[in-house]
Every structure is written in structure tokens, then in C-alpha cells.
Design an enzyme around this catalytic site. Structure first.
Site, PDB file in Angstrom:
ATOM      1  N   TYR A 159       0.862  -1.184   0.000  1.00 35.35           N
ATOM      2  CA  TYR A 159       0.000   0.000   0.000  1.00 35.35           C
ATOM      3  C   TYR A 159       0.899   1.234   0.000  1.00 35.35           C
ATOM      4  CZ  TYR A 159      -4.773   1.713   0.639  1.00 35.35           C
ATOM      5  OH  TYR A 159      -6.010   2.255   0.450  1.00 35.35           O
TER       6      TYR A 159
ATOM      7  N   GLU B 131      -0.023   5.150  -0.506  1.00 33.19           N
ATOM      8  CA  GLU B 131      -0.691   6.420  -0.785  1.00 33.19           C
ATOM      9  C   GLU B 131       0.345   7.541  -0.821  1.00 33.19           C
ATOM     10  OE1 GLU B 131      -5.212   6.324   0.957  1.00 33.19           O
ATOM     11  OE2 GLU B 131      -3.588   6.777   2.351  1.00 33.19           O
TER      12      GLU B 131
ATOM     13  N   ASP C 169      -6.445  13.835 -25.472  1.00 34.58           N
ATOM     14  CA  ASP C 169      -6.730  12.477 -25.019  1.00 34.58           C
ATOM     15  C   ASP C 169      -6.070  11.540 -26.019  1.00 34.58           C
ATOM     16  OD1 ASP C 169      -7.644  10.050 -24.186  1.00 34.58           O
ATOM     17  OD2 ASP C 169      -9.745  10.647 -23.992  1.00 34.58           O
TER      18      ASP C 169
ATOM     19  N   THR D 242      -3.273   6.107 -22.065  1.00 33.03           N
ATOM     20  CA  THR D 242      -3.237   4.787 -21.453  1.00 33.03           C
ATOM     21  C   THR D 242      -1.862   4.175 -21.671  1.00 33.03           C
ATOM     22  OG1 THR D 242      -4.098   3.781 -23.482  1.00 33.03           O
ATOM     23  CG2 THR D 242      -5.706   4.353 -21.765  1.00 33.03           C
TER      24      THR D 242
ATOM     25  N   LYS E 181      -2.810  -0.715 -25.028  1.00 39.59           N
ATOM     26  CA  LYS E 181      -2.988  -0.458 -26.463  1.00 39.59           C
ATOM     27  C   LYS E 181      -1.641  -0.626 -27.184  1.00 39.59           C
ATOM     28  CE  LYS E 181      -7.032   2.514 -25.836  1.00 39.59           C
ATOM     29  NZ  LYS E 181      -7.066   2.701 -24.370  1.00 39.59           N
TER      30      LYS E 181
ATOM     31  N   ARG F  22      -2.521  -2.560 -18.269  1.00 37.55           N
ATOM     32  CA  ARG F  22      -3.709  -1.715 -18.323  1.00 37.55           C
ATOM     33  C   ARG F  22      -3.596  -0.629 -17.263  1.00 37.55           C
ATOM     34  NH1 ARG F  22      -7.433  -3.098 -21.620  1.00 37.55           N
ATOM     35  NH2 ARG F  22      -8.917  -1.710 -20.573  1.00 37.55           N
TER      36      ARG F  22
END
Length: 419
Positions: free
Chosen positions: A69, A71, A215, A241, A244, A250
Site C-alpha cells: 500500500y 498512498e 486524449d 493509457t 494499447k 492496463r
């Protein structure tokens, strides 16, 4: 459900002791994973948003970093024990900045949509006007769909494409920008097969006093390989992203100039996301490293050559190819001349082992088909195979029962993960 283990091409992880442990502990889950590997290896994967990651990327995704974890950002985490995940994130950021020539990179977004949400959060306030490509012309859900946060929180105005050519109508974009004075203009699409004119968008945005958000979820992998123009010199913020064409895990990322870096980082964490997915960020670092190689540059140019060959082949078989061709990995086509609509075509092609999507037909009825050449190019296919695929398309739409065996023969010759 039980899946036969006799598959010709699967990632090496399925031969590993860890996978054998999973098979012993939970054979039902193991069969599902192995079945998906078999599906990918024995069908033509032509969805424009998909690709095959390298075994190295898969190894990072399955690494112990999945347990951590974290953050916050490197050097400023809310949890202890972050020295190695900090190193992984710094590596991903440094490689992304070098690969794209960016002054700042944020690699924490969980997806492309998460990246766009953070960009809007950094630059806009609820109720602001945004100009973006309309969904009927290839815009994304985050470009103003009422089913999406974008269409509910902001006032979107849609631009489209020319009815004759299918190309972006920049005169219309300029007219709408002058009329509505948007706070931001978004350039990008999920099915537009041509390169946006980023310089024209920048000029229109400056005239309107608007931010320019690119984008670039689809073309960013081509940009990395030098096979497509970069939005970085023109856009205030670039959302993308990492899968692709880029062939990574992903996930999403945001690139911007130094002056917006703090606003973007705070919009990602703590405003829109909490803990970063550190195994995914490590996999992004691996993918960025792979994309900096000459082999990857050659790959991206082959992706485009294959897309053009596939578009030519489909046109020869009677499909109406949108915009008359492609500059990218995306090909859009209308199968109406073959007597079917896009949804029917997709179903028949899937039954024949060819997996793809449908897309909107600008100024037309029904839907067309959208396909991409990133995955089949990763498998090593070239222009001759694209001509063969186009022929198989036409046969499958006519429900020729022999196509499935031919597809399996073709995929067997080009396994995504050769042993």
C-alpha cells in the site's frame, strides 16, 4: 468448467511453480486463467485497444509489489516500507518523461478514464463548458456522455467530422469555440483513424482562451515509437493509457508542463484516487523501457503499415473504409455492402475466431466495425497476413464454416508467446 491444458502459446508464467501451486489450490480459477490464455492464442485479436504485453511486463504485474500500500508520492507516502515502491515509481516517471519529452509525468492513474478525470479536476470546475468530439463521431464516454461523470458535471459542446470525407471539420471546431468560449478543448477519439492537427487545435484554443487537453489514449504508443506526431508541444495536458499500442499494463498516465505539475498531482492524489497500484506502476516502467528501443520503433511503423494494408484489403472485399484509409493502428469500416450491419458482422466474425468491436458511423445508420493491428503485429504478422485476414473477413460474414480452421492455422503460425 474445465479447460484443456494443450495450448500452443501461453505466457511462461503458466509453466511456473507459482501457477502449478494455483492449479493445485484452486483448479477452477486456474482453468479460467488458462482458458483465457488459450482464447488469446487461438483467435485473431483485432480489438484496437488491446495488445500482448511482454513476459517482463507480466512478471512485474505478478510481483510482490502487488502487496504494498503506497498512498502519496515517492518520498511523501502515508505508509512505511516504501523505499522500493518509491524507486519503482521514480523509474517509471523518469522513463516516461524521457520517452515523450515531457517536463512532468504522473503514472498513478488506474486507467485512461481516471487520467481524464484528473485532468478535468485540475483545470475545470463543475459547470464549465468543454468542447470535445461528439460520441457519434468517435468521441469517448469521458468526452461528454450523459452516462459518464463528464456529461453530468460539465457542459459539453460536440464537434464532428465532415460528412463527405469523415475528417475533423476544423472550421466547425473554430466556429464552436468562438461561439461557446469553452474553458477547455479536448482533442482525441476512440475510432478516428487519422492524426489530429494538434497545431490547429492549439491555435483555436488560444483564440478562445481555453486549455487544450489531448486524449491520446490510442496514439500514444505510436508517438513513443516516432510513428505519429506528438501532442506534447501543443497540449497543456496529455492523457493516455499504457496498454494499447504501448504494450504495457492496463493503466493510465498524464503528461504536462512543469507549471501544471502540482495541480495534476493533487488532482490524481488525493482528489480522485487513493493508493497507487505499485505492481502496475512497475510494469509501466518496464513497458516504457521497452518502448525506448529500436525494435519498438520498428514495431510501431509496422503497425501502421499493417493497418493500411488491412484497410486496402477490406476495401477490395467490398467494405466501405471510413475516411478512405488510416494513418494509425485503427481501421473503421462499414460492412453494409456485404448485406450486414456492424453488430451482425461482429457476431459472425467472433464465431469465426476474429475478435473486434463496433463503432459509430458518422452521418450513417447503424454501426460499423472498428479494428486495430497492434496485437497481430506483436505476433509478427505483416502485410501478406493482413490481406489474408481481409479475405477471411469477407468469407466469415458470408458464414463460410471453413474460416475458423483457417484462423486457427494462422494464429498457430504466429503465437503471441512463443515457447
Amino acid at each position: 468448467m474445465s479447460v484443456t491444458p494443450e495450448v500452443r502459446s501461453v505466457p511462461a508464467v503458466y509453466d511456473s511453480p507459482s501457477f502449478e501451486a494455483l492449479r493445485r489450490q484452486d483448479p477452477q480459477a486456474a482453468d479460467i486463467l488458462y482458458g483465457e490464455a488459450q482464447r488469446q492464442a487461438t483467435a485473431l485479436q483485432l480489438i484496437a485497444a488491446e495488445n500482448f504485453t511482454s513476459p517482463a511486463v507480466l512478471a512485474a504485474l505478478g510481483s510482490p509489489l502487488a502487496n504494498k500500500y503506497a498512498e502519496g508520492y515517492p518520498g511523501a507516502r502515508h505508509h512505511g516500507g516504501c523505499e522500493f515502491v518509491d524507486a519503482a515509481e521514480r523509474l517509471a516517471v523518469e522513463r516516461a518523461m524521457a520517452l515523450f519529452g515531457a517536463e512532468h509525468a504522473n503514472v498513478q492513474p488506474h486507467s485512461g478514464s481516471s487520467a481524464v478525470l484528473a485532468a478535468y479536476a485540475a483545470l475545470l470546475r463543475p459547470g464549465d463548458t468543454v468542447l470535445a468530439m461528439g460520441l457519434p463521431y468517435g468521441g469517448h464516454l469521458t468526452h461528454g456522455s450523459r452516462a459518464n461523470f463528464s456529461g453530468r458535471w460539465f457542459d459539453f459542446v460536440a464537434y464532428g467530422v465532415d460528412a463527405e470525407t469523415g475528417l475533423i471539420d476544423y472550421d466547425q471546431v473554430r466556429h464552436l469555440a468562438r461561439q461557446h468560449r469553452p474553458k477547455a478543448i479536448v482533442c482525441g477519439s476512440i475510432s478516428y483513424p487519422r492524426h489530429p492537427d494538434y497545431a490547429a487545435f492549439r491555435e483555436i484554443a488560444d483564440e478562445a482562451g481555453a486549455y487544450l487537453i489531448a486524449d491520446a489514449a490510442h496514439p500514444i504508443g505510436l508517438v513513443a515509437g516516432g510513428a505519429a506526431p506528438s501532442p506534447l508541444p501543443y497540449a497543456d495536458v496529455v492523457c493516455a493509457t499504457t496498454h494499447k499500442v504501448l504494450r504495457g499494463p492496463r493503466g493510465g498516465m498524464i503528461l504536462c508542463g512543469a507549471e501544471l505539475a502540482d495541480r495534476i498531482d493533487r488532482a490524481v492524489f488525493p482528489f480522485t484516487q487513493s493508493g497507487a497500484q505499485m505492481h502496475t506502476i512497475a510494469a509501466k516502467a518496464v513497458a516504457f523501457g521497452e518502448a525506448a528501443t529500436p525494435a519498438y520503433r520498428a514495431y510501431t511503423h509496422q503497425v501502421i503499415a499493417n493497418a493500411r494494408a488491412l484497410a486496402d484489403g477490406l476495401a477490395a472485399e467490398g467494405f466501405a473504409v471510413l475516411t478512405g484509409g488510416t494513418d494509425t493502428h485503427i481501421v473503421g469500416a462499414d460492412p453494409a455492402a456485404l448485406g450486414v450491419d456492424g453488430r451482425t458482422a461482429r457476431g459472425r466474425l467472433a464465431a469465426a475466431g476474429m475478435v473486434l468491436d463496433t463503432c459509430a458511423l458518422p452521418y450513417g445508420d447503424g454501426r460499423g466495425i472498428r479494428l486495430g493491428t497492434a496485437a497481430v503485429t506483436t505476433q509478427g504478422m505483416g502485410r501478406p497476413e493482413m490481406a489474408r485476414i481481409a479475405s477471411l473477413f469477407a468469407q466469415a460474414i458470408q458464414e463460410d464454416g471453413r474460416v475458423l480452421d483457417q484462423v486457427r492455422e494462422l494464429t498457430g503460425s504466429f503465437p503471441p508467446y512463443p515457447r
